[in-house]
Every structure is written in C-alpha cells, then in structure tokens.
Design an enzyme around this catalytic site. Structure first.
Site, PDB file in Angstrom:
ATOM      1  N   PHE A  17       0.841  -1.190   0.000  1.00  0.00           N
ATOM      2  CA  PHE A  17       0.000   0.000   0.000  1.00  0.00           C
ATOM      3  C   PHE A  17       0.876   1.240   0.000  1.00  0.00           C
ATOM      4  O   PHE A  17       2.077   1.191   0.302  1.00  0.00           O
ATOM      5  CB  PHE A  17      -0.940   0.009   1.215  1.00  0.00           C
ATOM      6  CG  PHE A  17      -0.235   0.092   2.541  1.00  0.00           C
ATOM      7  CD1 PHE A  17      -0.011   1.320   3.155  1.00  0.00           C
ATOM      8  CD2 PHE A  17       0.205  -1.062   3.183  1.00  0.00           C
ATOM      9  CE1 PHE A  17       0.646   1.399   4.380  1.00  0.00           C
ATOM     10  CE2 PHE A  17       0.854  -0.995   4.413  1.00  0.00           C
ATOM     11  CZ  PHE A  17       1.072   0.234   5.005  1.00  0.00           C
ATOM     12  N   CYS A  18       0.264   2.378  -0.365  1.00  0.00           N
ATOM     13  CA  CYS A  18       0.947   3.677  -0.357  1.00  0.00           C
ATOM     14  C   CYS A  18      -0.115   4.752  -0.195  1.00  0.00           C
ATOM     15  O   CYS A  18      -1.269   4.451   0.095  1.00  0.00           O
ATOM     16  CB  CYS A  18       1.767   3.874  -1.632  1.00  0.00           C
ATOM     17  SG  CYS A  18       0.784   3.806  -3.145  1.00  0.00           S
ATOM     18  N   THR A  19       0.236   6.002  -0.403  1.00  0.00           N
ATOM     19  CA  THR A  19      -0.694   7.102  -0.135  1.00  0.00           C
ATOM     20  C   THR A  19      -1.927   7.061  -1.029  1.00  0.00           C
ATOM     21  O   THR A  19      -3.052   7.023  -0.556  1.00  0.00           O
ATOM     22  CB  THR A  19       0.016   8.456  -0.303  1.00  0.00           C
ATOM     23  OG1 THR A  19       1.198   8.471   0.486  1.00  0.00           O
ATOM     24  CG2 THR A  19      -0.898   9.597   0.125  1.00  0.00           C
ATOM     25  N   ILE A  71      -4.056   4.564   0.728  1.00  0.00           N
ATOM     26  CA  ILE A  71      -4.525   4.896   2.074  1.00  0.00           C
ATOM     27  C   ILE A  71      -5.659   5.917   2.024  1.00  0.00           C
ATOM     28  O   ILE A  71      -6.621   5.838   2.795  1.00  0.00           O
ATOM     29  CB  ILE A  71      -3.365   5.458   2.920  1.00  0.00           C
ATOM     30  CG1 ILE A  71      -2.225   4.443   3.006  1.00  0.00           C
ATOM     31  CG2 ILE A  71      -3.835   5.836   4.321  1.00  0.00           C
ATOM     32  CD1 ILE A  71      -0.901   5.053   3.429  1.00  0.00           C
TER      33      ILE A  71
END
EC number: 1.14.-.-
Length: 278
Positions: free
Chosen positions: A175-177, A204
């Site tokens: 996952f990332c922003t 996210i």
C-alpha cells in the site's frame, strides 16, 4: 469556503509532452488552480486544488488529451488551497523507481478494495509492506505492516532484493498514499518473479475515505505532499506540521488556546515554531 483537493494518476504511453505541459499549465492558471502535475512518457500523476467546478473542467480536458473518457480520482477538502502555485513538470518517471523495464501498463498486481484489505491484513500468510518513505511511515501505517525504512522510493528494489527474494512464493500485499507507488511496486515484483502480489486500490486515502473508524485498521495519520501535511479518517486535515529546518513531520498536539508552540524536532534537534492553524 472549502477548497477541493483532487489527486489522480494514469499509466499510459504519452508523447508530445512539451505540448501537454504548455496546454495544462495555461489551463490551470486560467482556472485559478494550484498544485503539481508530473508528466512522463509512462503517464501522468497529478494533485490539484481549487474550486470544484474548475477542477472538474481541468480533469475533463486532461482526460480527453489522454484519450480517456474519465480518470479515477480521489477528492478531499481544505480550508485554504494547500499549494502556492500551479506547476506542470516533465520528468523521466511520474513516480521514481529507477527500473526502466517495469511497465505498469503491461502488468500490475491484483487490486484489493478497502473492504477486502482488512482480510489481507489479518491473514498470517500475507506479507504486508508499506512502500512509502520512512518519514511518512513514522506518523501512521497499518497494523502489522512492514516498514522497509527507505528514504526514497528508488531504494525499494534494493529492499526487495535484500529482504524478500527468498519469499517469492508468499503472498505480498502493498500500500501507499494514493495507489501509484504500490501499483508500480507490484509491477516490479511481478517482473522479479513473485507469484502473488496485491495492492490497495486507491491507496490509504481511499481507505480512510471509505472505511468507518470503528472498522479501521489504520493507526495514526497519513502524510500528504502539500501544506496540509497529514490527513486522518474521512480525509480530515490532521495534526502535523513540518519542521522549518529539515522538513520532518511534527505532531502539533492539542493547543486549543496557543497559536504557536516551541518544539524541538526529533529528527534534526533544532528548535522550531509550529503553527496550530491547520
């Protein structure tokens, strides 16, 4: 008045970059928008802020220039526009991994919705990796996620080779922003021979926007690359400010009656005045 903040990206082969740069810069300035748009031969990565109608017009024209009828977007709100100006830049990559053979347009991992993400987080057979930088992870991440301790995304391939090469048959979820880094990271892992690769659709931000706080497995706040610094559940502005000296995110705390509080940055050790006007 609240201003809309819109983020989107799209991996696709682009040409005539200078022409698009000039056109989108002029359009953004004319519409009174501010933010950053990155252009590369591999696609576009944008965060723009301003009035909703202006953003809608900008995105519609950009999508048409990309040969699309629409692009998936994430929307949030801010009391003030969290950028100083509109910048449209041409870059070698829209997110810098430093692996030119990786092509997210060709292959990426399996997208996972925010609703399905909690199941992956709780599966003991899944390695969950936060693909963001160390200073981002420091203010918030998912329960049980691995922090690669990278200073920049280009270090992620070295982390994989040094720590994950013997786990290519395990399920890996990332996952990332906003989804762009973990999408490109998933393409890299598939290129390297990993069997099952998953990544959080919309990142996210989509998770915080979608999942109710009582069901959330997110801990802390999510760093964002604009003057808001961080957001929390429901994409409300968070409680962090940047160190004036080194740019490290600092927690402001509950300063109901005090406009400024003196803090010592835990990263560089220097004294900094942190504004509580978020």
């Amino acid at each position: 008045m609240a201003y809309q903040v819109t983020t989107f990206y799209h991996f696709t082969r682009l040409n005539c970059l200078a022409e698009k740069q000039s056109r989108w810069q002029e359009l953004g300035d004319r519409l009174g928008l501010k933010g950053t748009i990155l252009l590369a031969e591999e696609g576009v990565n944008a965060t723009i802020a301003g009035e909703s109608a202006a953003i809608e017009e900008m995105v519609k024209i950009m999508a048409a220039d990309l040969g699309l009828t629409s692009v998936p977007q994430r929307h949030s709100w801010a009391k003030t526009i969290p950028f100083q100006r509109m910048k449209v830049k041409i870059k070698p990559e829209i997110v810098s991994l430093g692996q030119p053979q990786v092509n997210p347009e060709k292959q990426v991992g399996t997208y996972v919705s925010p609703q399905q993400w909690n199941q992956l987080l709780q599966d003991p057979d899944v390695v969950v990796i936060d693909t963001r930088n160390d200073y981002e992870v420091a203010i918030g991440t998912f329960q049980g996620a691995v922090n690669p301790c990278t200073k920049k995304f280009r270090q992620f391939p070295d982390y994989v080779k040094n720590n994950l090469d013997q786990q290519k048959n395990k399920k890996v979820a990332m996952f990332c922003t906003g989804g762009i880094r973990c999408e490109k990271a998933s393409a890299y892992l598939l290129e390297e021979g990993f069997a099952e690769v998953y990544h959080l659709r919309g990142g996210i931000l989509h998770y915080l926007e979608t999942i109710a706080p009582e069901e959330s497995l997110w801990q802390g706040e999510c760093f964002v690359f604009d003057e808001r610094v961080a957001v929390q559940e429901g994409l409300k502005v968070g409680s962090h400010a940047l160190c004036d000296h080194c740019g490290y995110p600092l927690r402001v705390g509950d300063l109901a009656e005090i406009r400024y509080a003196v803090r010592h940055c835990p990263q560089c050790g220097l004294t900094v005045a942190v504004s509580n006007e978020l």
